[in-house]
Enzyme design. Structure first.
Site, mmCIF file in Angstrom:
data_model
loop_
_atom_site.group_PDB
_atom_site.id
_atom_site.type_symbol
_atom_site.label_atom_id
_atom_site.label_comp_id
_atom_site.label_asym_id
_atom_site.label_seq_id
_atom_site.Cartn_x
_atom_site.Cartn_y
_atom_site.Cartn_z
ATOM 1 N N GLY A 45 0.823 -1.208 0.000
ATOM 2 C CA GLY A 45 0.000 0.000 0.000
ATOM 3 C C GLY A 45 0.853 1.252 0.000
ATOM 4 O O GLY A 45 0.568 2.213 -0.702
ATOM 5 N N GLU A 46 1.908 1.251 0.807
ATOM 6 C CA GLU A 46 2.836 2.383 0.867
ATOM 7 C C GLU A 46 4.256 1.893 1.105
ATOM 8 O O GLU A 46 4.476 0.866 1.742
ATOM 9 C CB GLU A 46 2.471 3.365 1.983
ATOM 10 C CG GLU A 46 1.206 4.157 1.735
ATOM 11 C CD GLU A 46 -0.041 3.459 2.250
ATOM 12 O OE1 GLU A 46 -1.135 3.891 1.893
ATOM 13 O OE2 GLU A 46 0.077 2.463 3.002
ATOM 14 N N THR A 47 5.185 2.686 0.595
ATOM 15 C CA THR A 47 6.617 2.498 0.821
ATOM 16 C C THR A 47 7.155 3.862 1.218
ATOM 17 O O THR A 47 6.820 4.872 0.595
ATOM 18 C CB THR A 47 7.319 2.011 -0.458
ATOM 19 O OG1 THR A 47 6.757 0.756 -0.851
ATOM 20 C CG2 THR A 47 8.819 1.846 -0.252
ATOM 21 N N HIS A 76 -0.616 5.539 8.681
ATOM 22 C CA HIS A 76 0.105 4.323 9.053
ATOM 23 C C HIS A 76 1.545 4.314 8.548
ATOM 24 O O HIS A 76 2.447 3.864 9.263
ATOM 25 C CB HIS A 76 -0.706 3.059 8.691
ATOM 26 C CG HIS A 76 -0.251 2.271 7.532
ATOM 27 N ND1 HIS A 76 -0.748 2.470 6.267
ATOM 28 C CD2 HIS A 76 0.645 1.264 7.439
ATOM 29 C CE1 HIS A 76 -0.169 1.613 5.441
ATOM 30 N NE2 HIS A 76 0.677 0.875 6.127
#
Length: 151
Positions: A45-47, A76
């Site tokens: 979802g995210e890096t 998050h």
């Protein structure tokens, strides 16, 4: 070139639970295009990418990417990045520790403490974050969630 990365399970005390996040703690020299390619390759979802700070009052600069675009802020990934930096001792270790992360929305404060064998982060925003263009209104979101809108 080789870069260190950490996979973090945010909002979970169980390995392989919670929200996955990839944190690259030292990426000075990677271009924006390179960061986007790395985020797309991980496909989480995210890096997050940790860079040298611009303001000496802050801990570091953090850029957040989804597989498709850079994000100005996301909760998050911010909490997870702060906890990862403390866990991997990329910042001085004390308990609790306050990190000020430079993000595209401005400085974001995260207090990290050890609890029950894990790490707990609490974030505080210094300013208001505007909804992105085209985002649903609070009233529309409340209707979908069957709750009352608040401001």
């Amino acid at each position: 070139m080789k870069y260190t990365f950490h996979i973090v399970d945010v909002f979970s005390s169980t390995p392989f639970g919670g929200n996955q996040l990839v944190v690259l703690p030292d990426v000075a020299g990677i271009s924006t295009e390179g960061m986007q390619k790395i985020a797309r390759e991980f496909n989480f979802g995210e890096t997050t990418f940790v860079l040298p700070k611009k303001d000496s009052a802050n801990t570091c600069r953090v850029r957040i990417f989804s597989p498709r675009a850079e994000l100005d802020f996301a909760g998050h990934p911010t909490v997870g990045t702060a906890c990862a930096l403390v866990m991997k001792q990329h910042v001085r270790l004390s308990d609790p520790i306050r990190l000020i992360l430079e993000e595209n929305v401005g400085p974001v404060t995260v207090d990290v403490a050890q609890r029950s064998g894990g790490f707990h982060g609490t974030l505080t925003l210094s300013g208001k974050i505007d909804a992105p263009p085209g985002a649903p209104s609070p009233t529309d979101l409340a209707a979908v969630l069957s709750t009352n809108p608040t401001r």
